[in-house]
Design an enzyme around this catalytic site. Structure first.
Site, PDB file in Angstrom:
ATOM      1  N   ASP A  68       0.837  -1.208   0.000  1.00 31.49           N
ATOM      2  CA  ASP A  68       0.000   0.000   0.000  1.00 31.49           C
ATOM      3  C   ASP A  68       0.870   1.255   0.000  1.00 31.49           C
ATOM      4  O   ASP A  68       0.562   2.234   0.662  1.00 31.49           O
ATOM      5  CB  ASP A  68      -0.917  -0.010   1.226  1.00 31.49           C
ATOM      6  CG  ASP A  68      -2.035   1.017   1.127  1.00 31.49           C
ATOM      7  OD1 ASP A  68      -2.330   1.463   0.004  1.00 31.49           O
ATOM      8  OD2 ASP A  68      -2.610   1.382   2.173  1.00 31.49           O
ATOM      9  N   LYS A  96       2.290   3.392  -5.935  1.00 33.25           N
ATOM     10  CA  LYS A  96       1.717   2.395  -6.851  1.00 33.25           C
ATOM     11  C   LYS A  96       2.714   1.938  -7.909  1.00 33.25           C
ATOM     12  O   LYS A  96       2.689   0.786  -8.334  1.00 33.25           O
ATOM     13  CB  LYS A  96       0.450   2.933  -7.513  1.00 33.25           C
ATOM     14  CG  LYS A  96      -0.553   3.540  -6.535  1.00 33.25           C
ATOM     15  CD  LYS A  96      -0.805   2.651  -5.330  1.00 33.25           C
ATOM     16  CE  LYS A  96      -1.365   3.441  -4.164  1.00 33.25           C
ATOM     17  NZ  LYS A  96      -1.347   2.706  -2.901  1.00 33.25           N
ATOM     18  N   ASP A 105      -3.536  -2.850  -2.268  1.00 34.71           N
ATOM     19  CA  ASP A 105      -4.620  -1.865  -2.188  1.00 34.71           C
ATOM     20  C   ASP A 105      -4.577  -0.928  -3.395  1.00 34.71           C
ATOM     21  O   ASP A 105      -3.570  -0.813  -4.086  1.00 34.71           O
ATOM     22  CB  ASP A 105      -4.479  -1.063  -0.898  1.00 34.71           C
ATOM     23  CG  ASP A 105      -5.696  -0.182  -0.610  1.00 34.71           C
ATOM     24  OD1 ASP A 105      -6.780  -0.463  -1.175  1.00 34.71           O
ATOM     25  OD2 ASP A 105      -5.572   0.779   0.172  1.00 34.71           O
ATOM     26  N   ASN A 106      -5.717  -0.260  -3.642  1.00 27.94           N
ATOM     27  CA  ASN A 106      -5.826   0.799  -4.663  1.00 27.94           C
ATOM     28  C   ASN A 106      -5.492   0.321  -6.068  1.00 27.94           C
ATOM     29  O   ASN A 106      -4.859   1.037  -6.843  1.00 27.94           O
ATOM     30  CB  ASN A 106      -4.921   1.986  -4.314  1.00 27.94           C
ATOM     31  CG  ASN A 106      -5.249   2.630  -2.990  1.00 27.94           C
ATOM     32  OD1 ASN A 106      -4.381   2.757  -2.132  1.00 27.94           O
ATOM     33  ND2 ASN A 106      -6.500   3.030  -2.795  1.00 27.94           N
ATOM     34  N   GLU A 118     -11.288   4.549  -0.068  1.00 28.29           N
ATOM     35  CA  GLU A 118     -11.426   4.894   1.341  1.00 28.29           C
ATOM     36  C   GLU A 118     -12.215   6.181   1.575  1.00 28.29           C
ATOM     37  O   GLU A 118     -11.895   7.225   1.012  1.00 28.29           O
ATOM     38  CB  GLU A 118     -10.041   5.014   2.012  1.00 28.29           C
ATOM     39  CG  GLU A 118      -8.989   5.752   1.231  1.00 28.29           C
ATOM     40  CD  GLU A 118      -8.167   4.866   0.310  1.00 28.29           C
ATOM     41  OE1 GLU A 118      -7.030   5.250   0.022  1.00 28.29           O
ATOM     42  OE2 GLU A 118      -8.662   3.797  -0.120  1.00 28.29           O
TER      43      GLU A 118
END
Length: 218
Positions: free
Chosen positions: A145, A148, A173-174, A203
């Protein structure tokens, strides 16, 4: 964690947690952070909605040694720490020294400083020495996380360093927003991984996002 969050957030949330949450109560700290993010100031934590997916993946893996790439204010480490079995530990790498400092304050306030160890530094500098410094041969669970564009690079580094084993669970994540297309292409088209995607919400918003879970099967 998604990009674009006010860099002052960690300072604000430490102050709010100390004034509002119950010291030594991890769930209280997590709830206070979530409430603050919904009502006052959004932040790049995994959040409560995707956090429930992270919790499920974590419980299924039942890990002993946990690695997190990207600590930020310590929220996801605290979520996972609630589910740790006896003698298990989380090692979390954070590149930003200010984030690491604030996260340590929150983790200590929550009473989890013995279960969560923050390693401050760039991931490509910390990972090569983590086994020797922390006495961990391999990780059973990895939560990615951080930046990226580093997801794929750091996963390959974990492979090459032998820090993940057959059956290690990797959760990212993401993967929709901001997104990590090179990472998704790598894990989804690689016979060494069995991957599943969990659609969710970014989120503290209604924007679509997702978590990718991959099992390492070399």
């Amino acid at each position: 964690m998604a990009k674009g969050t006010d860099l002052t957030f960690p300072y604000h949330i430490v102050d709010h947690v100390v004034k509002t949450a119950k010291r030594g109560d991890v769930s209280s700290v997590i709830d206070v952070i979530d409430q603050y993010c919904y009502s006052v100031e959004k932040a790049m934590n995994v959040g409560d909605v995707k956090g429930a997916i992270l919790d499920k993946c974590f419980l299924e893996a039942s890990p002993q040694n946990v690695l997190e790439l990207g600590c930020y204010c310590g929220y996801s480490s605290l979520r996972m720490s609630r589910l740790l079995k006896e003698d298990a530990k989380i090692f979390t790498i954070e590149a930003n020294p200010d984030y690491a400092k604030f996260a340590q304050q929150i983790i200590t306030f929550a009473g989890m400083e013995k279960r969560i160890q923050i390693l401050q530094g760039l991931s490509d500098e910390v990972l090569p020495t983590i086994a020797e410094k922390c006495g961990v041969q391999t990780f059973d669970f990895v939560f990615i996380d951080h930046a990226k564009e580093l997801y794929k690079r750091d996963l390959i580094m974990l492979e090459n360093l032998g820090l993940i084993r057959h059956g290690t669970t990797i959760v990212a994540d993401n993967v929709i927003y901001p997104g990590c297309p090179d990472y998704l292409k790598y894990v989804r088209n690689n016979p060494k991984y069995k991957s599943a995607n969990y659609l969710s919400k970014l989120e503290y918003t209604d924007r679509e996002d997702a978590i990718e879970k991959s099992i390492y099967l070399p």
